[in-house]
Design an enzyme around this catalytic site. Structure first.
Site, PDB file in Angstrom:
ATOM      1  N   TRP A 101      18.337  -0.909 -16.957  1.00  7.91           N
ATOM      2  CA  TRP A 101      17.845  -1.805 -18.045  1.00  7.91           C
ATOM      3  C   TRP A 101      16.933  -1.001 -19.103  1.00  7.91           C
ATOM      4  O   TRP A 101      16.098  -1.460 -20.160  1.00  7.91           O
ATOM      5  CB  TRP A 101      17.196  -2.598 -17.003  1.00  7.91           C
ATOM      6  N   ASP A 171       9.333  -4.981 -17.944  1.00  5.44           N
ATOM      7  CA  ASP A 171      10.653  -5.738 -18.313  1.00  5.44           C
ATOM      8  C   ASP A 171      10.790  -6.064 -16.273  1.00  5.44           C
ATOM      9  O   ASP A 171      11.048  -6.083 -15.742  1.00  5.44           O
ATOM     10  CB  ASP A 171      11.793  -5.264 -18.673  1.00  5.44           C
ATOM     11  N   LYS A 195      17.262 -15.320 -13.856  1.00  5.21           N
ATOM     12  CA  LYS A 195      16.994 -14.331 -12.314  1.00  5.21           C
ATOM     13  C   LYS A 195      16.559 -15.568 -11.135  1.00  5.21           C
ATOM     14  O   LYS A 195      16.715 -15.479 -10.329  1.00  5.21           O
ATOM     15  CB  LYS A 195      16.813 -12.885 -12.387  1.00  5.21           C
TER      16      LYS A 195
HETATM   17  C1  LIG Z   1      19.193  -9.168 -16.268  1.00  9.22           C
HETATM   18  C2  LIG Z   1      17.881  -8.047 -17.122  1.00  9.22           C
HETATM   19  C3  LIG Z   1      17.764  -7.668 -18.516  1.00  9.22           C
HETATM   20  C4  LIG Z   1      19.182  -8.226 -19.449  1.00  9.22           C
HETATM   21  O1  LIG Z   1      18.509  -9.564 -19.790  1.00  9.22           O
HETATM   22  P1  LIG Z   1      19.118 -10.953 -21.106  1.00  9.22           P
HETATM   23  O2  LIG Z   1      18.869 -12.069 -20.637  1.00  9.22           O
HETATM   24  O3  LIG Z   1      20.724 -10.384 -20.208  1.00  9.22           O
HETATM   25  O4  LIG Z   1      19.104 -10.290 -21.818  1.00  9.22           O
HETATM   26  C5  LIG Z   1      17.133  -6.736 -18.696  1.00  9.22           C
HETATM   27  N1  LIG Z   1      16.019  -6.245 -17.793  1.00  9.22           N
HETATM   28  C6  LIG Z   1      16.347  -6.406 -16.774  1.00  9.22           C
HETATM   29  C7  LIG Z   1      15.809  -5.677 -15.478  1.00  9.22           C
HETATM   30  C8  LIG Z   1      17.362  -7.691 -16.181  1.00  9.22           C
HETATM   31  O5  LIG Z   1      17.942  -7.816 -15.122  1.00  9.22           O
END
Ligand SMILES: *Cc1c(COP(=O)(O)O)cnc(C)c1O
Length: 361
Positions: A101, A171, A195
């Site tokens: 990511w 993030d 999540k």
């Molecule tokens: C799942 C995830 C993403 C991507 O998320 P989307 O909603 O599918 O764009 C980005 N960063 C992390 C750390 C993630 O777990």
């Protein structure tokens, strides 16, 4: 049979919240309409929206000089929006490459013309530890991007890198509300809801006031300043996803908040890591100090055995423990909504699997 869903996302939600959604669904607050059918300008939704924002502010102790913005497009779209809004002085950002990511965030920043300096990477260690930051040059970067929790590789920052000389952008998609971070240490935080905060379709951005409004004529749907001004309702927001997040936030409050969640997540992941560290068949590859509380990665070292573990676990109601294709092995995501009993069942299953395996070999 009780099903425990260890999916990394979309992921398990609190059973109480699912029940509440079910009860609310045909006629929200006796309006004769479901939440799926009400206007985002209605008083019914206004209340949902304001309460969700306030509960998030309370739970995360978000200071008043930070905006809480609701976007669509997932965290992936924020990999574009963040550099567009925030990389406006040096047009250069720093990145710690902690895995997939982080790499994706860097790639998207480059696509909008921002230079990306990878200051450290743990790729050579197969991302089984976090990269480290020795020092950050002054007056060089608009911000440092980190992934606070690496969903795929199973690492997480407990101690944040020292960013005295630039802004920190995090993030937080996969440990948002799952462990305590001090919002003041960040210039901005981004997190997809699916999540740890509900369902897909909603992405949270928390950003300090003084960092936004510096770039004219951004595409409207990516403009932090515009979304702040319009209270995230420049266009139709994801009404149902915000409603679901609101219920999860209320549930979090009822459970005792973020510190209580972190405590439980430490207990849950601790139970599993302890087993793995003492097992002769399974192994947790991530070094101890960098281990994630929410995504536990483990392997046997033999893909065929891994495959048996995954399929036999599913037969016992322990579903979605297959590791990400980039890492292989197994991964158990232990988000806030995963009860301790779920992890106990998983550990019991793994113990039995190991015993049977030893019996045969
Ligand atoms: C799942 C995830 C993403 C991507 O998320 P989307 O909603 O599918 O764009 C980005 N960063 C992390 C750390 C993630 O777990």
């Amino acid at each position: 049979m009780t099903i425990y869903n260890f999916s990394a996302g979309p992921a398990t939600m609190p059973a109480e919240v699912i029940q509440e959604i079910k009860n609310d669904l045909p006629s929200y607050k006796n309006s004769g309409m479901s939440v799926m059918e009400i206007s985002h300008r209605s008083a019914l939704f206004e209340e949902i929206f304001q309460k969700a924002q306030q509960d998030m502010r309370d739970l995360l102790k978000i200071p008043d000089n930070y905006q809480v913005l609701f976007f669509q497009g997932g965290c992936t779209l924020q990999f574009t929006a963040a550099p567009l809004n925030l990389a406006n002085k040096y047009h250069r950002i720093a990145l710690l490459d902690s895995g997939h990511w982080a790499e994706r965030a860097g790639a998207e920043a480059k696509r909008v013309g921002v230079k990306v300096d990878v200051l450290d990477s743990s790729e050579k260690d197969h991302y089984t530890k976090l990269p480290s930051l020795e020092k950050l040059q002054k007056d060089t970067y608009d911000y440092l991007h980190i992934t606070t929790n690496n969903t795929i590789e199973g690492t997480a920052y407990t101690q944040l890198p020292n960013t005295d000389t630039t802004e920190l952008v995090g993030d937080m998609s996969s440990n948002f509300m799952g462990q305590r971070y001090d919002v003041k240490q960040f210039g901005a935080i981004m997190a997809g809801a699916q999540k740890n905060l509900g369902i897909a379709g909603l992405t949270i951005v928390i950003v300090r006031d003084d960092l936004i409004g510096k770039v004219p004529n951004l595409p409207s749907m990516l403009d932090y300043q515009l979304f702040a001004k319009k209270e995230s309702m420049f266009n139709t927001p994801p009404v149902f996803a915000i409603y679901a997040a609101g219920l999860v936030l209320q549930w979090l409050k009822n459970q005792g908040g973020i510190d209580e969640m972190e405590h439980r997540n430490r207990q849950k992941s601790g139970l599993l890591y302890d087993f793995l560290d003492n097992s002769k068949l399974f192994e947790a590859p991530v070094i101890k100090k960098d281990r994630s509380l929410t995504n536990v990665v483990f392997v046997t070292g033999n893909p065929e055995i891994d495959q048996q573990v995954v399929s036999q676990a599913a037969e016992s109601g322990l579903v979605n423990i297959k590791g990400h294709r980039l890492v292989g092995g197994m991964r158990a995501s232990l988000y806030n909504a995963m009860p301790y009993e779920g992890v106990e069942h998983l550990v019991d299953f793994l113990k039995n699997f190991e015993k049977n395996y030893r019996g045969k070999h």
